[in-house]
Design an enzyme around this catalytic site. Structure first.
Site, PDB file in Angstrom:
ATOM      1  N   ALA A  19       0.926  -1.152   0.207  1.00  0.00           N
ATOM      2  CA  ALA A  19      -0.039  -0.114   0.109  1.00  0.00           C
ATOM      3  C   ALA A  19       0.852   1.178  -0.018  1.00  0.00           C
ATOM      4  O   ALA A  19       1.924   1.234   0.400  1.00  0.00           O
ATOM      5  CB  ALA A  19      -0.885  -0.067   1.280  1.00  0.00           C
ATOM      6  N   ASP A  20       0.158   2.302  -0.537  1.00  0.00           N
ATOM      7  CA  ASP A  20       1.041   3.563  -0.519  1.00  0.00           C
ATOM      8  C   ASP A  20      -0.090   4.619  -0.578  1.00  0.00           C
ATOM      9  O   ASP A  20      -0.895   4.468  -1.364  1.00  0.00           O
ATOM     10  CB  ASP A  20       2.046   3.881  -1.884  1.00  0.00           C
ATOM     11  CG  ASP A  20       2.945   4.783  -1.597  1.00  0.00           C
ATOM     12  OD1 ASP A  20       3.445   5.318  -2.660  1.00  0.00           O
ATOM     13  OD2 ASP A  20       3.372   5.131  -0.565  1.00  0.00           O
TER      14      ASP A  20
END
Length: 142
Positions: A19-20
């Site tokens: 995730a970012d």
């Protein structure tokens, strides 16, 4: 994009979650600040306004990569210069997109959250669990 940075697992039953998160206001992306001056600039920009936190989440396994994007709107109270200086001095701003961590001292700056608070922190839990359940449910059993 996050999908281009995730390599599909070679084993069909290994799972990787990546995730970012980024912060966006007026179409401008606020990544992690380069230094204290950049953090101060970002916090001034967010002061008294609504911005969006966007997180891309990818679950990858032997069957491929499955990606979602989650957006949450966050409204800050109007910040004084003293509050900004104090917060930057805590050191919390240095490694956070948009120069703040809602899970820390900057929670005092938040007037309203529309959407997932865990998304603003960096991993939208409900949506990630739903994506993970969908991916694992599609695996062959046996």
């Amino acid at each position: 994009t996050i999908t281009s940075r995730v390599t599909v697992c070679s084993c069909p039953f290994e799972t990787v979650i990546a995730a970012d998160t980024t912060v966006e206001i007026d179409g401008a992306i606020l990544e992690k600040p380069e230094d204290d001056a950049d953090a101060i600039r970002m916090l001034r920009l967010l002061s008294g306004r609504t911005h969006r936190a966007h997180t891309g989440v990818t679950v990858a396994d032997g069957s491929g990569a499955h990606t979602i994007s989650v957006t949450t709107s966050v409204t800050f109270v109007r910040l004084t210069e003293e509050a900004i200086d104090w917060y930057v001095a805590t050191g919390e701003a240095t490694d956070k997109a948009g120069a703040y961590g809602i899970q820390g001292a900057a929670s005092a700056f938040v007037e309203r959250v529309d959407g997932s608070t865990t998304n603003v922190i960096g991993l939208p839990l409900a949506e990630t669990l739903e994506l993970l359940a969908t991916v694992t449910a599609s695996r062959p059993h046996g």
